[in-house]
Design a protein around this motif. Structure first.
Motif, PDB file in Angstrom:
ATOM      1  N   HIS A 102      42.153  36.989  37.081  1.00  0.00           N
ATOM      2  CA  HIS A 102      42.353  37.377  35.683  1.00  0.00           C
ATOM      3  C   HIS A 102      43.602  38.218  35.477  1.00  0.00           C
ATOM      4  O   HIS A 102      44.183  38.180  34.394  1.00  0.00           O
ATOM      5  CB  HIS A 102      41.115  38.118  35.156  1.00  0.00           C
ATOM      6  CG  HIS A 102      40.005  37.181  34.772  1.00  0.00           C
ATOM      7  ND1 HIS A 102      38.850  37.062  35.508  1.00  0.00           N
ATOM      8  CD2 HIS A 102      39.903  36.305  33.754  1.00  0.00           C
ATOM      9  CE1 HIS A 102      38.064  36.143  34.939  1.00  0.00           C
ATOM     10  NE2 HIS A 102      38.680  35.675  33.876  1.00  0.00           N
ATOM     11  N   ASP A 137      41.740  41.702  46.090  1.00  0.00           N
ATOM     12  CA  ASP A 137      41.076  42.502  45.044  1.00  0.00           C
ATOM     13  C   ASP A 137      39.576  42.470  45.291  1.00  0.00           C
ATOM     14  O   ASP A 137      39.093  41.704  46.140  1.00  0.00           O
ATOM     15  CB  ASP A 137      41.438  42.005  43.628  1.00  0.00           C
ATOM     16  CG  ASP A 137      41.100  40.536  43.408  1.00  0.00           C
ATOM     17  OD1 ASP A 137      40.129  40.047  44.006  1.00  0.00           O
ATOM     18  OD2 ASP A 137      41.816  39.869  42.630  1.00  0.00           O
ATOM     19  N   ARG A 160      42.686  46.189  42.565  1.00  0.00           N
ATOM     20  CA  ARG A 160      43.579  45.080  42.964  1.00  0.00           C
ATOM     21  C   ARG A 160      44.744  45.612  43.782  1.00  0.00           C
ATOM     22  O   ARG A 160      45.375  46.603  43.396  1.00  0.00           O
ATOM     23  CB  ARG A 160      44.152  44.381  41.720  1.00  0.00           C
ATOM     24  CG  ARG A 160      43.102  43.818  40.784  1.00  0.00           C
ATOM     25  CD  ARG A 160      43.734  43.179  39.568  1.00  0.00           C
ATOM     26  NE  ARG A 160      42.732  42.871  38.557  1.00  0.00           N
ATOM     27  CZ  ARG A 160      42.064  41.715  38.467  1.00  0.00           C
ATOM     28  NH1 ARG A 160      42.299  40.742  39.325  1.00  0.00           N
ATOM     29  NH2 ARG A 160      41.157  41.533  37.516  1.00  0.00           N
ATOM     30  N   ARG A 219      38.384  39.145  46.826  1.00  0.00           N
ATOM     31  CA  ARG A 219      39.299  38.051  47.197  1.00  0.00           C
ATOM     32  C   ARG A 219      39.853  38.399  48.567  1.00  0.00           C
ATOM     33  O   ARG A 219      40.437  39.475  48.752  1.00  0.00           O
ATOM     34  CB  ARG A 219      40.430  37.881  46.180  1.00  0.00           C
ATOM     35  CG  ARG A 219      39.996  37.172  44.928  1.00  0.00           C
ATOM     36  CD  ARG A 219      41.146  36.621  44.093  1.00  0.00           C
ATOM     37  NE  ARG A 219      40.610  35.843  42.987  1.00  0.00           N
ATOM     38  CZ  ARG A 219      40.314  36.368  41.794  1.00  0.00           C
ATOM     39  NH1 ARG A 219      40.554  37.629  41.537  1.00  0.00           N
ATOM     40  NH2 ARG A 219      39.801  35.600  40.852  1.00  0.00           N
TER      41      ARG A 219
HETATM   42  P1  TMP Z   1      39.058  38.692  38.335  1.00  0.00           P
HETATM   43  O1  TMP Z   1      40.474  38.457  38.782  1.00  0.00           O
HETATM   44  O2  TMP Z   1      38.352  37.422  37.945  1.00  0.00           O
HETATM   45  O3  TMP Z   1      38.961  39.759  37.291  1.00  0.00           O
HETATM   46  O4  TMP Z   1      38.249  39.226  39.603  1.00  0.00           O
HETATM   47  C1  TMP Z   1      38.616  40.377  40.277  1.00  0.00           C
HETATM   48  C2  TMP Z   1      37.686  40.593  41.462  1.00  0.00           C
HETATM   49  O5  TMP Z   1      36.368  40.863  41.043  1.00  0.00           O
HETATM   50  C3  TMP Z   1      37.566  39.370  42.386  1.00  0.00           C
HETATM   51  O6  TMP Z   1      37.613  39.829  43.730  1.00  0.00           O
HETATM   52  C4  TMP Z   1      36.245  38.774  42.091  1.00  0.00           C
HETATM   53  C5  TMP Z   1      35.433  39.933  41.587  1.00  0.00           C
HETATM   54  N1  TMP Z   1      34.503  39.562  40.521  1.00  0.00           N
HETATM   55  C6  TMP Z   1      33.150  39.764  40.701  1.00  0.00           C
HETATM   56  O7  TMP Z   1      32.711  40.247  41.734  1.00  0.00           O
HETATM   57  N2  TMP Z   1      32.317  39.430  39.670  1.00  0.00           N
HETATM   58  C7  TMP Z   1      32.754  38.905  38.506  1.00  0.00           C
HETATM   59  O8  TMP Z   1      31.949  38.614  37.625  1.00  0.00           O
HETATM   60  C8  TMP Z   1      34.170  38.696  38.340  1.00  0.00           C
HETATM   61  C9  TMP Z   1      34.717  38.118  37.072  1.00  0.00           C
HETATM   62  C10 TMP Z   1      34.994  39.047  39.376  1.00  0.00           C
END
Ligand code: TMP
Length: 238
Positions: A100, A175, A94, A200
């Motif tokens: 999250h 991230d 990140r 993201r």
């Molecule tokens: P998060 O903020 O939901 O933890 O996600 C962090 C990053 O990881 C975001 O760019 C999306 C990616 N991600 C995935 O690729 N697969 C997943 O199952 C999740 C939860 C997040």
């Protein structure tokens, strides 16, 4: 290269055996899920975009010294990759608070960190991919200490390269999630995908979301956002 039987089907991709024991074929689908599969949908054209974008970024990363599973793009949705065993860790880097991180620690989205952060989730759908640390990963024998050190080094290197690359097309890399694999000889290489499903991506000037959060949060124009990222990246290629 002959496509033989399917050996795995995930939420967004299928993997096939080939006549080469060291190579698989990955096929990208338009299916989208969120919240550990609770929300389901289709993002038209996503499979082709994620395939091409992943391959473009992995070739760029190879040039910067990051070993990846990429071998050859076969078609719109299919790519030949090196056979690996996936290390069951989701490696999340990140640069800016969101998702999250913002929820878990009670901060707003959009705060740029002084330094990037790294975290691991245990890739296990039944458990909902829980957050774990490097000691837990070793206790669970998911990876060795050396493998985790390699993964951390590579993940930060990927971040620097991707951040710079996306910025040249006006995109802020907020991230992203990476997955690594072990080749037959035990080398750790970057695997899986790098796409708007797994990153993201915010417009540098407006902070408009150009990624899967548009699907997760019902923001509309999901397909348009994926196409916009691809259009900008291809422009950079020309
Ligand atoms: P998060 O903020 O939901 O933890 O996600 C962090 C990053 O990881 C975001 O760019 C999306 C990616 N991600 C995935 O690729 N697969 C997943 O199952 C999740 C939860 C997040």
């Amino acid at each position: 290269m002959k496509k033989l039987e399917q050996i795995y089907e995930g939420k967004a991709k299928k993997v096939f055996r080939t006549d080469d024991p060291e190579q698989f074929i990955v096929e990208y689908k338009d299916d989208a899920t969120a919240f550990n599969g609770l929300k389901k949908g289709t993002i038209l054209g996503k499979g082709a975009i994620n395939n091409r974008m992943t391959n473009l970024l992995m070739q760029m990363l190879e040039k910067k010294g990051v070993p990846t599973h990429f071998v050859e793009e076969l078609s719109d949705r299919e790519t030949v990759v090196k056979k690996v065993t996936i290390v069951p860790l989701e490696v999340i880097i990140r640069n800016v608070s969101a998702g999250h991180f913002a929820e878990r620690y009670g901060v707003e989205e959009g705060i740029t960190f002084d330094e990037p952060t790294i975290e691991f989730s245990y890739k296990n759908d039944d458990l909902g991919d829980p957050l774990i640390n490097a000691y837990h990963a070793r206790a669970l024998k998911l990876a060795t200490r050396e493998e985790i050190d390699t993964i951390v080094d590579l993940a930060f290197k990927v971040n620097e390269a991707l951040k710079e690359f996306f910025l040249t097309v006006g995109i802020k890399l907020v991230d992203f999630k990476l997955e690594f694999g072990r080749t037959t000889d035990g080398t750790i290489i970057l695997a899986d995908e790098i796409s708007p499903d797994t990153c993201r991506l915010w417009d540098k000037d407006t902070n408009e979301k150009l990624d899967k959060d548009r699907f997760r949060r019902d923001l509309g124009n999901v397909e348009g956002a994926y196409q916009e990222v691809m259009r900008r990246l291809m422009g950079e290629q020309a």
